[in-house]
Enzyme design. Structure first.
Site, short mmCIF file in Angstrom:
data_model
loop_
_atom_site.label_atom_id
_atom_site.label_comp_id
_atom_site.label_asym_id
_atom_site.label_seq_id
_atom_site.Cartn_x
_atom_site.Cartn_y
_atom_site.Cartn_z
CG HIS A 88 41.47 47.51 -4.93
ND1 HIS A 88 40.63 46.93 -4.00
CD2 HIS A 88 42.73 47.14 -4.56
CE1 HIS A 88 41.34 46.25 -3.11
NE2 HIS A 88 42.62 46.36 -3.43
NE ARG A 196 43.02 36.42 -0.04
CZ ARG A 196 43.33 37.07 1.09
NH1 ARG A 196 42.85 36.66 2.25
NH2 ARG A 196 44.12 38.10 1.05
CG LEU A 197 37.75 35.59 -6.60
CD1 LEU A 197 36.31 35.29 -7.05
CD2 LEU A 197 38.58 36.09 -7.78
CG ASP A 198 41.81 40.97 -1.08
OD1 ASP A 198 41.95 40.37 0.00
OD2 ASP A 198 41.83 42.21 -1.18
CD GLU A 239 39.12 39.23 2.03
OE1 GLU A 239 39.61 39.69 3.07
OE2 GLU A 239 38.65 39.94 1.13
CG HIS A 296 47.48 39.70 5.47
ND1 HIS A 296 46.68 38.62 5.13
CD2 HIS A 296 46.97 40.76 4.81
CE1 HIS A 296 45.73 39.03 4.30
NE2 HIS A 296 45.88 40.32 4.09
CG ASP A 343 34.32 51.43 17.46
OD1 ASP A 343 34.86 50.79 18.39
OD2 ASP A 343 34.60 52.62 17.20
CG HIS A 345 37.29 45.72 10.87
ND1 HIS A 345 36.25 44.98 10.35
CD2 HIS A 345 38.29 45.69 9.94
CE1 HIS A 345 36.60 44.51 9.15
NE2 HIS A 345 37.83 44.92 8.89
CD GLN A 346 40.62 42.53 10.29
OE1 GLN A 346 41.70 43.10 10.18
NE2 GLN A 346 40.11 41.76 9.33
NE ARG A 400 47.00 46.87 7.63
CZ ARG A 400 46.64 47.15 6.37
NH1 ARG A 400 45.72 46.42 5.79
NH2 ARG A 400 47.20 48.16 5.73
#
Length: 489
Positions: A88, A196-198, A239, A296, A343, A345-346, A400
């Protein structure tokens, strides 16, 4: 490009001193023998959101950080890793703004994914979207073309805003390939050694699939971009947050991957004082990985740990982290939640805080990371043993920010005086310099409340020993005089 098997730093361009020239000064003054593996500078480009991850272009550096000359200067002494958000670009970018102005007449019209590329009539179907691995509740945004007044829907995988700040790119289009080639040539010109291919897992949109890591189409793209990167002597790091089997496919395909399993596994090992899960994981794991503990975003849980953890035990670990001030991000797609509704995620927080701000536990975690095969990365916040920034979370409303504190030069110089930081630097120097880490890795069978990992090359041999009951950590090694030496971590 041959990557250096030494420790790297991860930092935002403005978080370690305030800007890129100061970052370079700090690296050369205090960390020249610490980050011999290089420095991952999180997106330094002009951006309209997501702290750099909604870039306007890759041909400029945000002037508040510095310029390309500063990236090039850092690259003289440290291998520079930069991000390319291959999925994106910002809606404020000149490319998308030109499309909004001219519609189909724009030179960049084919760069974006209008819904008629997915559904012939341009109308999204709920049954197709329900199958997809979503990062926002509605995976497209509506905009108006200025020249015609027509509303147009374009695919937007990411973004908290409506319409999204991050507009997906059509990787099949020739204009996309031309732009990527231009970006890579600019990277090469300015001493960038790793890209890095984010968010690469989301690049292929195909109806009837999850829209995530769609095979075999994704390999066609990866092979194309690897050929481009190889021609410019740039290494790639895709990534992907996904089930570990997908990561392993990437590794088998010849790519470096992120070890997103290790952060949770090490946390679990130390909090529960049990190495069984760590040993099970290390028995069958690709070596071509970048390792980290925090970053991050947060400590990955789902989908990275799917089929590797018991969700009841995971809830207990998550509760421990919440009690230490952490916050959570969640999986949005019902299809990808656990059967019992788990659920997470992080887990978002400073790794130092997650380990009770216990110096010995934190250094044991780093020792495990440095002994696990791969290229180790250390995030700038926990390099300095900083705790959760709950004040910033309260100010911004962004969870975050708990692990995104900005440090001045004075802050960094003061943090370097901490005993725990000095102990970490000593450990990093050992990891950078001891030759056995380029040899053969092995694990010793021990009781579950111990960790014992070893490396050997020629006359060099070192063993890590951790007593999980006390977190006491030591490294036994043979020095250049063939003497047995013990390093207390």
């Amino acid at each position: 490009m041959a990557l250096k098997n030494q420790v790297q730093l991860i930092t935002y361009p403005d978080s370690f001193g305030g800007d890129l020239p100061t970052l370079n000064q700090l690296l050369t003054t205090y960390f020249s023998d610490i980050f011999k593996g290089g420095v991952h500078i999180l997106p330094p480009y002009p951006s309209s959101g997501d702290r750099g991850f909604a870039p306007l272009t890759y041909l400029e550096i945000d002037k508040t950080f510095g310029g390309w000359k500063d990236i090039k200067e850092i690259g003289k002494n440290f291998d520079v890793l930069l991000d390319l958000m291959v999925n994106h670009i910002s809606q404020k970018s000149a490319y998308f703004q030109d499309f909004l102005e001219k519609g189909d007449q724009s030179d960049y019209a084919n760069l974006f994914i209008t819904l008629d590329k997915l559904w012939e009539d341009g109308q999204p179907r709920k049954e197709d979207i329900d199958k997809m691995f979503l990062r926002r509740k509605v995976p497209y945004s509506t905009f108006q073309i200025k020249s015609t007044g027509e509303d147009v829907k374009v695919w937007t995988t990411f973004g908290r805003e409506t319409p999204s700040e991050q507009i997906d790119l059509d990787v099949h289009s020739e204009i996309f390939k031309s732009l990527i080639k231009t970006f890579f040539e600019n990277f090469s010109k300015h001493n960038v050694k790793i890209v890095r291919l984010d968010a690469i897992g989301y690049i292929i949109k195909k109806i009837g699939t999850s829209g995530f890591f769609v095979e075999p189409e994704i390999y066609t793209f990866l092979d194309w971009i690897k050929q481009l990167a190889d021609s410019l002597d740039i290494a790639l790091l895709p990534e992907v947050h996904a089930h570990y089997s997908i990561q392993y496919k990437l590794a088998k395909h010849g790519f470096w991957i992120y070890d997103f399993i290790l952060p949770y596994t090490v946390l679990d090992t130390l909090i529960n004082r049990n190495s069984e899960g760590l040993y099970d994981y290390l028995k069958d794991r690709p070596a071509n990985q970048f390792t980290m503990l925090d970053c991050h975003d947060g400590v990955p849980v789902k989908p990275d740990m799917d089929d590797l953890i018991d969700t009841k035990e995971a809830k207990t670990l998550v509760d421990h982290c919440l009690a230490k001030g952490a916050n959570l991000s969640y999986i949005l797609s019902d299809e990808h939640k656990a059967d019992d509704g788990f659920d997470v995620h992080q887990i978002r927080g400073s790794y130092y805080s997650l380990l009770n701000s216990d110096d010995d536990a934190y250094l044991a975690a780093r020792a495990i990371q440095f002994f696990v095969p791969g290229i180790p990365q250390v995030y700038y916040v926990t390099l300095l043993a900083e705790e959760n920034d709950t004040e910033k979370v309260a100010q911004t409303g962004e969870g975050r920010e708990i692990n995104r504190h900005n440090f001045t030069t004075v802050d960094i110089e003061q943090a370097l005086e901490k005993e725990v930081v000095q102990r970490l630097l000593k450990l990093i120097r050992f990891r950078n310099e001891y030759p056995a880490f380029n040899g053969t890795f092995s694990m010793m069978d021990v009781e579950n409340d111990w960790v014992q990992l070893s490396w050997e090359q020629g006359d060099s041999f070192c063993t890590l020993l951790i007593d999980l009951k006390t977190y006491k950590t030591q490294i036994n090694y043979i020095d250049e005089n063939n003497q047995n030496v013990t390093l207390i971590v």
